[in-house]
Write a protein that holds these residues in place. Structure first.
Motif, PDB file in Angstrom:
ATOM      1  N   LYS A  78       0.863  -1.180   0.000  1.00 27.13           N
ATOM      2  CA  LYS A  78       0.000   0.000   0.000  1.00 27.13           C
ATOM      3  C   LYS A  78       0.904   1.236   0.000  1.00 27.13           C
ATOM      4  O   LYS A  78       1.627   1.480   0.974  1.00 27.13           O
ATOM      5  CB  LYS A  78      -0.922  -0.015   1.221  1.00 27.13           C
ATOM      6  N   VAL A  79       0.864   1.993  -1.115  1.00 26.67           N
ATOM      7  CA  VAL A  79       1.759   3.129  -1.304  1.00 26.67           C
ATOM      8  C   VAL A  79       0.940   4.411  -1.413  1.00 26.67           C
ATOM      9  O   VAL A  79      -0.035   4.474  -2.167  1.00 26.67           O
ATOM     10  CB  VAL A  79       2.617   2.944  -2.580  1.00 26.67           C
ATOM     11  N   LEU A  80       1.360   5.417  -0.660  1.00 25.65           N
ATOM     12  CA  LEU A  80       0.761   6.755  -0.744  1.00 25.65           C
ATOM     13  C   LEU A  80       1.775   7.652  -1.441  1.00 25.65           C
ATOM     14  O   LEU A  80       2.907   7.794  -0.970  1.00 25.65           O
ATOM     15  CB  LEU A  80       0.441   7.295   0.653  1.00 25.65           C
ATOM     16  N   ASP A 132      -3.815   5.434   8.623  1.00 26.56           N
ATOM     17  CA  ASP A 132      -2.439   5.526   8.128  1.00 26.56           C
ATOM     18  C   ASP A 132      -1.805   4.139   8.229  1.00 26.56           C
ATOM     19  O   ASP A 132      -1.027   3.853   9.122  1.00 26.56           O
ATOM     20  CB  ASP A 132      -1.635   6.554   8.926  1.00 26.56           C
ATOM     21  N   ASP A 133      -2.168   3.297   7.283  1.00 26.94           N
ATOM     22  CA  ASP A 133      -1.658   1.927   7.273  1.00 26.94           C
ATOM     23  C   ASP A 133      -0.824   1.669   6.019  1.00 26.94           C
ATOM     24  O   ASP A 133      -0.777   0.562   5.494  1.00 26.94           O
ATOM     25  CB  ASP A 133      -2.805   0.927   7.377  1.00 26.94           C
ATOM     26  N   TYR A 134      -0.143   2.717   5.555  1.00 30.76           N
ATOM     27  CA  TYR A 134       0.658   2.612   4.341  1.00 30.76           C
ATOM     28  C   TYR A 134       1.964   1.881   4.614  1.00 30.76           C
ATOM     29  O   TYR A 134       2.549   2.010   5.676  1.00 30.76           O
ATOM     30  CB  TYR A 134       0.947   3.998   3.767  1.00 30.76           C
ATOM     31  N   ASP A 135       2.409   1.132   3.605  1.00 39.42           N
ATOM     32  CA  ASP A 135       3.714   0.487   3.668  1.00 39.42           C
ATOM     33  C   ASP A 135       4.811   1.472   3.268  1.00 39.42           C
ATOM     34  O   ASP A 135       5.902   1.455   3.835  1.00 39.42           O
ATOM     35  CB  ASP A 135       3.761  -0.719   2.719  1.00 39.42           C
ATOM     36  N   VAL A 174       5.359   5.722   1.943  1.00 42.69           N
ATOM     37  CA  VAL A 174       4.851   7.052   1.611  1.00 42.69           C
ATOM     38  C   VAL A 174       5.973   7.785   0.898  1.00 42.69           C
ATOM     39  O   VAL A 174       7.119   7.769   1.353  1.00 42.69           O
ATOM     40  CB  VAL A 174       4.411   7.842   2.861  1.00 42.69           C
TER      41      VAL A 174
END
Length: 158
Positions: free
Chosen positions: A70-72, A97-100, A102
């Protein structure tokens, strides 16, 4: 894609360490696609910690592994980027905010006076973004999970 990590010591095996520093994208392992930016980070780290020497560790990012993460992405200084940076810099809770990973622009020494004026209420969000747009902001990649770190391969130290 090559990414660089500047520090006061070589980093062969990146880890996500606890830190009391309030960084743009929160807790994570920070890299950049700019060797020059990584070298500046290394020099600042040596000064701040008063130990070691400026070292840039070079990593290769396996972009094929990003499909499972998961990329933001923030492509530029924009409202959502400023809000995210503000919450992290103020150490406030960010829902979902569970991004791998950012990635986006760096709030650096040139941008911090503008962002500080935003924090204090002198500038609203539109004025802040307008003042940040002409600045050539380097990028940063923050690896926030151990799963994300597995997409990196150490190459060398410069």
């Amino acid at each position: 894609m090559l990414l660089y990590h500047g520090s006061n010591t070589q980093v062969l095996n990146p880890q996500i360490l606890e830190s009391d520093r309030r960084l743009d994208f929160g807790r994570g392992f920070y890299l950049t696609s700019s060797f020059e930016q990584a070298l500046r980070w290394a020099e600042l780290t040596v000064k701040r910690r008063e130990t070691g020497k400026s070292v840039v560790s070079v990593f290769e990012l396996d972009e094929a592994k990003l499909t499972n993460l998961k990329v933001l992405r923030f492509n530029q200084a924009q409202k959502e980027w400023l809000e995210y940076v503000t919450l992290n810099r103020k150490n406030q809770y960010i829902p979902a905010d569970d991004y791998d990973i950012v990635t986006g622009p760096v709030a650096n020494d040139r941008t911090m006076p503008v962002i500080s004026l935003y924090f204090s209420g002198v500038y609203d969000i539109e004025e802040t973004i307008k003042r940040l747009m002409p600045q050539k902001l380097h990028d940063q990649y923050t690896f926030k999970t151990d799963r994300a770190l597995k997409a990196l391969k150490f190459l060398e130290v410069k």
